[in-house]
Design a protein around this motif. Structure first.
Motif, short mmCIF file in Angstrom:
data_model
loop_
_atom_site.label_atom_id
_atom_site.label_comp_id
_atom_site.label_asym_id
_atom_site.label_seq_id
_atom_site.Cartn_x
_atom_site.Cartn_y
_atom_site.Cartn_z
N VAL A 10 0.85 -1.19 0.00
CA VAL A 10 0.00 0.00 0.00
C VAL A 10 0.89 1.24 0.00
O VAL A 10 1.84 1.34 0.78
CB VAL A 10 -0.95 0.00 1.21
N GLY A 11 0.59 2.16 -0.92
CA GLY A 11 1.36 3.38 -1.04
C GLY A 11 2.47 3.31 -2.06
O GLY A 11 3.04 4.33 -2.44
N GLN A 12 2.80 2.11 -2.53
CA GLN A 12 3.86 1.93 -3.53
C GLN A 12 3.28 2.12 -4.93
O GLN A 12 2.19 1.67 -5.23
CB GLN A 12 4.46 0.52 -3.42
N TRP A 13 4.02 2.80 -5.78
CA TRP A 13 3.66 2.97 -7.18
C TRP A 13 4.28 1.85 -7.99
O TRP A 13 5.40 1.40 -7.71
CB TRP A 13 4.18 4.32 -7.70
N TYR A 14 3.56 1.40 -9.01
CA TYR A 14 4.02 0.35 -9.90
C TYR A 14 3.78 0.76 -11.34
O TYR A 14 2.88 1.56 -11.63
CB TYR A 14 3.25 -0.96 -9.64
N LYS A 15 4.56 0.18 -12.24
CA LYS A 15 4.36 0.40 -13.67
C LYS A 15 4.04 -0.95 -14.30
O LYS A 15 4.73 -1.94 -14.08
CB LYS A 15 5.62 0.97 -14.31
N THR A 22 0.97 3.64 -14.95
CA THR A 22 1.44 3.62 -13.57
C THR A 22 0.24 3.74 -12.64
O THR A 22 -0.77 4.34 -12.99
CB THR A 22 2.43 4.77 -13.29
N PHE A 23 0.39 3.13 -11.47
CA PHE A 23 -0.68 3.15 -10.48
C PHE A 23 -0.10 2.99 -9.10
O PHE A 23 1.03 2.53 -8.93
CB PHE A 23 -1.71 2.04 -10.76
N VAL A 24 -0.88 3.39 -8.10
CA VAL A 24 -0.50 3.24 -6.71
C VAL A 24 -1.46 2.25 -6.06
O VAL A 24 -2.65 2.23 -6.37
CB VAL A 24 -0.51 4.60 -5.97
N VAL A 25 -0.94 1.42 -5.18
CA VAL A 25 -1.78 0.50 -4.41
C VAL A 25 -2.38 1.30 -3.26
O VAL A 25 -1.65 1.91 -2.47
CB VAL A 25 -0.97 -0.71 -3.89
N THR A 26 -3.72 1.30 -3.19
CA THR A 26 -4.40 2.09 -2.16
C THR A 26 -4.98 1.24 -1.04
O THR A 26 -5.38 1.78 -0.01
CB THR A 26 -5.53 2.93 -2.78
N GLY A 27 -5.06 -0.08 -1.24
CA GLY A 27 -5.61 -0.91 -0.18
C GLY A 27 -5.72 -2.36 -0.60
O GLY A 27 -5.35 -2.74 -1.71
N HIS A 33 -10.24 -10.61 -1.70
CA HIS A 33 -8.81 -10.88 -1.94
C HIS A 33 -8.32 -10.12 -3.16
O HIS A 33 -7.66 -10.68 -4.03
CB HIS A 33 -8.54 -12.38 -2.07
N SER A 34 -8.66 -8.84 -3.20
CA SER A 34 -8.23 -8.02 -4.32
C SER A 34 -7.42 -6.82 -3.84
O SER A 34 -7.61 -6.32 -2.73
CB SER A 34 -9.43 -7.56 -5.14
N ILE A 35 -6.53 -6.40 -4.69
CA ILE A 35 -5.67 -5.27 -4.44
C ILE A 35 -6.32 -4.05 -5.07
O ILE A 35 -6.63 -4.06 -6.26
CB ILE A 35 -4.27 -5.53 -5.03
N GLU A 36 -6.55 -3.02 -4.26
CA GLU A 36 -7.20 -1.81 -4.75
C GLU A 36 -6.13 -0.85 -5.25
O GLU A 36 -5.11 -0.63 -4.58
CB GLU A 36 -8.02 -1.18 -3.63
N THR A 37 -6.33 -0.30 -6.44
CA THR A 37 -5.34 0.58 -7.05
C THR A 37 -5.99 1.86 -7.56
O THR A 37 -7.20 1.93 -7.74
CB THR A 37 -4.63 -0.11 -8.24
N ASP A 77 -3.36 4.25 9.13
CA ASP A 77 -3.95 3.13 8.41
C ASP A 77 -3.01 2.58 7.35
O ASP A 77 -3.02 1.41 7.05
CB ASP A 77 -5.27 3.53 7.74
N SER A 78 -2.18 3.44 6.78
CA SER A 78 -1.29 3.02 5.71
C SER A 78 -0.33 1.93 6.18
O SER A 78 -0.18 0.91 5.53
CB SER A 78 -0.50 4.22 5.19
N LEU A 79 0.32 2.13 7.31
CA LEU A 79 1.26 1.14 7.84
C LEU A 79 0.54 -0.15 8.16
O LEU A 79 1.04 -1.23 7.85
CB LEU A 79 1.97 1.69 9.07
N GLU A 80 -0.63 -0.06 8.75
CA GLU A 80 -1.40 -1.26 9.07
C GLU A 80 -1.76 -2.02 7.80
O GLU A 80 -1.64 -3.23 7.73
CB GLU A 80 -2.67 -0.86 9.82
N ASP A 81 -2.20 -1.33 6.75
CA ASP A 81 -2.54 -1.96 5.49
C ASP A 81 -1.33 -2.61 4.84
O ASP A 81 -1.42 -3.69 4.28
CB ASP A 81 -3.15 -0.95 4.51
#
Length: 91
Positions: A10-15, A22-27, A33-37, A77-81
């Protein structure tokens, strides 16, 4: 797990190497079981774990257009996620 980048953070950008997007993982949604971007253009999306594991991705610095992506996770919440996603995706 995605060999190139590992579990989603969470918070990391990916290409996406095939598309160039490019996108950031938001949750992480534990029920589906899905990654929100969120893309640099602000578009929201979800990626299921199986798909994440085979996507050609690389971790990158935040997009120059990141200011358009407004629905990002912040605060405690970011660190917890991050820890929850790492744990769930490493199993």
């Amino acid at each position: 797990m995605n060999i190139a980048v590992g579990p989603a953070i969470v918070g990391q950008w990916y290409k996406h190497l095939d598309k160039g997007d490019t996108f950031v993982v938001t949750g992480y949604d534990e029920h589906s079981h899905s990654i929100e971007t969120q893309g640099a253009n602000g578009d929201l999306d979800e990626i299921d774990e199986e798909t994440w594991n085979v996507l050609p991705l690389e971790a990158v610095a935040p997009s120059e257009d990141w200011t358009e992506a407004r629905d990002t996770v912040d605060g405690d919440d970011s660190l917890e996620d991050v820890e929850r996603v790492r744990h769930l995706l490493s199993d």
